[in-house]
Design an enzyme around this catalytic site. Sequence first.
Site, PDB file in Angstrom:
ATOM      1  N   CYS A 123       6.845  -6.757   7.758  1.00 39.30           N
ATOM      2  CA  CYS A 123       7.766  -6.138   6.786  1.00 39.30           C
ATOM      3  C   CYS A 123       8.954  -5.476   7.488  1.00 39.30           C
ATOM      4  CB  CYS A 123       6.985  -5.103   5.984  1.00 39.30           C
ATOM      5  SG  CYS A 123       8.019  -4.106   4.916  1.00 39.30           S
TER       6      CYS A 123
ATOM      7  N   TYR B 239      16.534 -10.862   0.095  1.00 39.68           N
ATOM      8  CA  TYR B 239      15.453 -10.951  -0.905  1.00 39.68           C
ATOM      9  C   TYR B 239      16.010 -11.375  -2.258  1.00 39.68           C
ATOM     10  CZ  TYR B 239      11.980  -8.766   2.137  1.00 39.68           C
ATOM     11  OH  TYR B 239      11.099  -8.512   3.159  1.00 39.68           O
TER      12      TYR B 239
END
Length: 283
Positions: A42, A160
């Site tokens: 992440c 994203y």
Amino acid sequence: MKLAREIADDGRFVRQSNRFTDRLPSGPPEPGRYRLYASYACPWAQRVLIVRELLGLRDLLDVTIVDPIRDEKGWRVPGGDPEYLSELYLATDPDYTGRYTVPCVWDNRDQRIVTNDFPQITLDLEMSWGTTPDLYPEALRPEIDALNERLYHGLNNAVYEAGFARSQEAYEEAVTRVFATLDHLEERLTGREFLFDALTDSDVRLYTTLARFDAVYYGHFKCSVRRLTDYPALWAYARRLYAIPAFRDTTDFDQIKRHYYVTQTNINPSRIVPVGPELDWSA
Ligand SMILES: N[C@@H](CCC(=O)N[C@@H](CS)C(=O)NCC(=O)O)C(=O)O
């Protein structure tokens, strides 16, 4: 599926807001009290891992690295105590209905999550837990904050938005923002070592997106106008940061690739992880 909630009517990906936003204590805490839950996969969590290493905070902030592959129950904790990160979220707020995200900081004494507010976590550590090197110098804070905003909307989150878009328009709008930002950064970094005169919080935020760019965002998120390696100054900058142990030792390309390609089955239903690209980060 939880992700569906995050898609607006026009196909745009909208990130959930952070639920736990208490601040970390101002001043170093007693060792053993706080534990960071993070994933090497992440980018938001890696920021905190990098800053923890740069500031020498290993003794003040314990770390648990979760399994890179997330299943329908969310992040699994190796060792099994708790078995899933969700247990910590629900222990903190039994009515919590959001996603169970890393990074988050758990308070062992009060048995609750203090924060999953990823933009604030690194700033809190930099302002009050460790100040050498000074990653958030007072005189530069307005400029760092402004650049961080630009990085978030133009790049860190925009990749994203491109990858999770459910309409052509939303995808194109996001991908255009990504490359406009990279073009701007290429210019800014030409002839410069860092974004400012010395290493700052902004470099940490930019690095974790660049480290994933060619390996994941280029293919999986369709950010394929140009590669990071097509930008001479940015690619040199990314490798310069990678040469610093705090950056290199928290960068795990295998976990990064497996996490995105195996876990995000809405955009990669076969769960096949690409073999490439071949990149020499040590060059
Ligand atoms: N806390 C932020 C950012 C952190 C974040 O998105 N972390 C991801 C990993 S990169 C995560 O933990 N996702 C879990 C999930 O979506 O279920 C958010 O809620 O969007």
